[in-house]
Scaffold this motif. Structure first.
Motif, PDB file in Angstrom:
ATOM      1  N   ILE A  49       0.465  -7.743  -0.810  1.00 28.50           N
ATOM      2  CA  ILE A  49       0.515  -8.095  -2.233  1.00 28.50           C
ATOM      3  C   ILE A  49       1.908  -7.868  -2.812  1.00 28.50           C
ATOM      4  O   ILE A  49       2.442  -8.700  -3.551  1.00 28.50           O
TER       5      ILE A  49
ATOM      6  N   LEU B 164      -8.011 -11.873  -4.552  1.00 30.92           N
ATOM      7  CA  LEU B 164      -7.296 -11.443  -3.348  1.00 30.92           C
ATOM      8  C   LEU B 164      -8.239 -11.231  -2.167  1.00 30.92           C
ATOM      9  O   LEU B 164      -7.834 -11.355  -1.010  1.00 30.92           O
TER      10      LEU B 164
ATOM     11  N   ARG C  68      -0.187  -7.088 -10.422  1.00 32.27           N
ATOM     12  CA  ARG C  68      -0.227  -7.236  -8.963  1.00 32.27           C
ATOM     13  C   ARG C  68       0.164  -5.932  -8.261  1.00 32.27           C
ATOM     14  O   ARG C  68      -0.451  -5.556  -7.255  1.00 32.27           O
TER      15      ARG C  68
END
Length: 305
Positions: free
Chosen positions: A135, A26, A79
């Motif tokens: 996210i 990320l 996540r």
């Protein structure tokens, strides 16, 4: 060491590695749709504040709370845990600033404003806060839109004025005027407890669990959040900086009251035992499926760093 404790330690390690790997991706140089550029120095400051080890306890709680329920994809829970870790790390980057807690070390390395500068630390924190909601909302997070909305709302409430950020404001005010015990409890429930509470409740939200199960996990999160803070305050009195990876004794140095400083070490140790018992009782309806979360409560209460 019991079999369950060994399983817990193995899961904590493997989940931390998975979270670290996801955060690494990320926080890569790869541009996402709608982004124009990722400034090199800002990205480096963000990575410094996030990719520095740590137990990744909050993501662990998200993943293991979600695992209580059937049908949840581990990658999805991972996540949401990574999003929460971005919020947690942003708060540490900002809390370490000279205008806040003024710390030079975090997890055994220089804090972001020391390794870079104050402006970079502020922007890194801002960017991590924003990334967290990115996210959750991203298409890679395979959840219904209504579930994503519920997560965004719960996370914003936990992180904002009525949660973590508000708790930090109360903590700064406490240096000038010591709160009473009710004030200390409220401050700590906001500054530390709110994100831990969200971590546990998020598992139920991700799973689409019943309102009752969501409430139970929220209460479990509040219980382990209080245990975490009491253990932290106890360590601030008894542990050394090398063990903790950050400065200790700062609460006493600033004249900041905590429940432990008011009630003493014996009270704290007894209260931690009570909180673990409360956590176990809350999880009883989940039977053997809650073994890891029960072990987590013991870990939080008995941690040494």
């Amino acid at each position: 060491m019991s079999e369950r404790h060994q399983q817990f330690q193995s899961l904590l390690k493997s989940n931390a590695e998975a979270v670290e790997a996801l955060l690494e991706r990320l926080l890569s140089t790869d541009l996402q749709a709608g982004e124009i550029a990722r400034p090199e120095r800002l990205l480096a400051a963000m990575r410094h504040g996030v990719l520095n080890g740590g137990k990744r306890l909050r993501p662990f709680l998200v993943i293991e709370s979600a695992a209580l329920f059937p049908g949840v994809e581990r990658e999805t829970a991972l996540r949401i845990g990574a999003a929460l870790e971005c919020i947690h790390c942003y708060s540490l980057v900002h809390d370490d600033l000279p205008a806040m807690d003024d710390d030079d070390m975090r997890r055994g390395q220089p804090t972001v404003h020391i390794a870079f500068d104050e402006a970079a630390a502020i922007l890194a924190g801002d960017s991590l806060l924003t990334l967290a909601f990115d996210i959750v909302a991203a298409p890679e997070t395979r959840l219904p839109d209504a579930t994503k909305t519920a997560l965004v709302l719960a996370l914003a409430r936990a992180a904002g004025i009525g949660g973590m950020a508000g708790g930090q404001a109360l903590d700064l005010a406490a240096e000038k005027q010591a709160p009473d015990e009710d004030g200390i409890v409220a401050l700590q429930a906001m500054k530390t407890g709110a994100l831990l509470r969200f971590a546990c409740e998020a598992g139920a939200i991700v799973a689409g669990a019943s309102a009752g199960d969501r409430s139970t996990l929220r209460r479990y999160g509040e219980t382990v959040g209080l245990a975490f803070q009491i253990a932290d305050d106890l360590l601030d009195l008894t542990a050394d900086a090398e063990t903790m990876g950050k400065a200790t004794g700062k609460d006493a140095e600033r004249g900041k009251a905590t429940l432990v400083s008011r009630r003493g070490q014996a009270w704290a140790e007894n209260r931690l035992r009570e909180l673990v018992t409360e956590a176990e009782a809350l999880l009883a309806p989940f039977s053997h499926r809650a073994g890891i979360l029960i072990e987590t409560a013991h870990f939080i209460a008995n941690r040494r760093n």
